[in-house]
Design an enzyme around this catalytic site. Sequence first.
Site, mmCIF file in Angstrom:
data_model
loop_
_atom_site.group_PDB
_atom_site.id
_atom_site.type_symbol
_atom_site.label_atom_id
_atom_site.label_comp_id
_atom_site.label_asym_id
_atom_site.label_seq_id
_atom_site.Cartn_x
_atom_site.Cartn_y
_atom_site.Cartn_z
ATOM 1 C CB CYS A 20 -0.909 0.014 1.225
ATOM 2 S SG CYS A 20 0.011 0.058 2.772
ATOM 3 C CB CYS A 23 4.423 -0.255 2.103
ATOM 4 S SG CYS A 23 3.264 -1.407 2.872
ATOM 5 C CG ASP A 446 15.344 28.644 -32.171
ATOM 6 O OD1 ASP A 446 15.955 29.720 -32.195
ATOM 7 O OD2 ASP A 446 15.667 27.655 -32.854
#
Length: 756
Positions: A20, A23, A446
């Site tokens: 989960c 953890c 650019d």
Amino acid sequence: MTTTTPGAAEVELAIGGMTCASCAARIEKKLNRMDGVEATVNYATEKAKVTYREDVTVPDLIATVEATGYTAHEPEPQPVPTEPEAGDGTARRRDDELRPLRQRLTAAVVLAVPVIAMAMVPAFQFEYWQWLSLTLAAPVVTYAAWPFHRAAWTNARHGAATMDTLISVGTSAAFLWSLWALFFGTAGEPGMTHPFELTVARTDGAGNIYLEAAAGVTAFILAGRYFEARSKRKAGAALKALLELGAKEVTVLRGDREELVPIGELKVGDRFLVRPGEKIATDGVVVEGASAVDASMLTGESVPVEVGSGDTVTGATLNAGGRLVVETTRVGADTQLARMARLVEDAQNGKAAAQRLADRISAVFVPVVIALALGTLGFWLGNGAGLTAAFTASVAVLIIACPCALGLATPTALMVGTGRGAQLGILIKGPEVLETTRKVDTIVLDKTGTVTTGRMTLLAVHTADGTDEDEVLRLAGALERASEHPIAQAVASGAADRVGALPTPEDFANIAGLGVQGVVEGHAVLVGREKLLAEWAMSLPEDLRRARAEAEAAGRTAIAVAWDGEARAVLEVADAVKGSSPEAIERLRALGLTPILLTGDNEAVADAVATEVGIAPEHVFAEVMPQDKVDVVKRLQGEGRSVAMVGDGVNDAAALAQADLGLAMGTGTDAAIEAGDLTLVRGDLRVAADAIRLSRRTLGTIRSNLFWAFAYNVAALPLAAAGLLNPMIAGAAMAFSSVFVVGNSLRLRGFQPTGR
């Protein structure tokens, strides 16, 4: 969190045993407590990305993870498969990883369904039905739920509590209570019935069993985990597909001999053969042959690209035309395919700001929920509701609270979003990028290589009265083909495209700074500046002189053509605007962005390009030196704008890094690509708009996931504490919340570029 030194190293660890989000939060917290370590642990990808100082070793990191109660190891490198069956083997390995979970789920469902049916439907409650329920439920709570109990015990040994603690405590409490009621209470007596209720009831509890809650919750949560695991694999399928795009074998040329070898044996400098219909084995340069190359699997562009001698090609693209001989320039991890995969995986391992908040909440959530469950138990006991009602409410609180959906909200959306982006030629470097795309209001473009093609192109032909345009192109193109000058090559290429094969010139001569001269098909031909014609006592007629002046005013290069003592034509050559650029500008405006053109060319060239693509004159910055591009971005930021920058050259790298959001053209240099936050694999400016749309859509999905995950827990916990949720229904709802979040993320797989 400890700041690492500039010379820090980086490692990726595969983490085992996580069940989960809590953890992941615990492991991350333990690693970050180490001196000189910065770590990000991702529950969905089951990986930890760790930056550490040189006085810390990888075994130290692994030992810390193991001391926390989990496993860790460095992932083994995944080379391109050398056999066609390798992809099938990968699929089998993934299936093997899911098999234990699938077996436990199958057992739980088969055994839990009759237990639930008997508990819910009084008509099924025959004499001694409760003992059959115990017989069926016991394997579910022990064997099927064993991963939850094991994880809870492991975490308890390390003084921690996770979502598995909630599940284990809740199901164990329901099962143990049922054992007590059966053996020491009145629940085991013949003829006992068990009506199905959702509300608080005042009873002593000795005649009630909760085997359906213990078995049902286990089955529902296992089902949620199984479909969650499958969905996570599906969410990462685009990355896996990207890694498996490459060729498996390659035909290498050893002198006059052709040798079929595994792709892993190919070395830089080797020459290999690519037949029509075959994948190009790796990045290289065409040294022989011409063909059309289908790069759609990497760029999303459906139109094949024509390549010939001297052109670069990318590994994993498809040779759709003739025979090619390619010289290898990159192999293995250095190829564009491998770099794309790395960028995608790095992005999936990151966390957005919203998810970091969710992780902090989930880290303290479990102890709070356990306290809330105990408080619920005490409250109902104190209010005389009876032990059964109090126990039911407290178990429901434990089950409903598991915020697995919080842990999945960001990773699954990122996995699907970045994977879909990779399929479309859009590489997102990390979740922080998503946050930025929402804020940008100005996009600096650019000119060269971004808005324009970046190479000189023959744009127009102006002829004198009585002169045939095809003849001008044939004679001028033939002479220019013998020159290496970029402008000459533009003329030669444009002429060949329009009139086909060009004749071979004689007596060719290059006049430095002026042009070229020679004999073509018996005509004495001059191609170059007007001054070259003047040296041969020739001048342009009035209409050609006017065409030359207009071309130069627009920033284009005008080339005079003469033969047999008479000026015949003026050719216009310039860096052509990409056909897709005007449409791209419109799409960027539709996203609320103000486009700005940035170029080192003179104002005439810049204004002409801006007019062609639809950029207002006041939004043009011309004659900007490469080192000054950063200053332009800073100036815009100083005006309170959030600036995105699109570029492709080395001289764009600093500006890309300075911008709030850098979009690098994948057709550009490595320096630009490294500096960008988003990489656009193909050189089409429309992809910039798609990239921003996809990033915003992914961020929106993350936010909606987090909202519903939070809303679910906020709404459900009071209901459970009030005794209005049966623990079994709470388990089903908890599992559904995780599946909902994953399913919502998978909707990103349907993202389509505008106009497709």
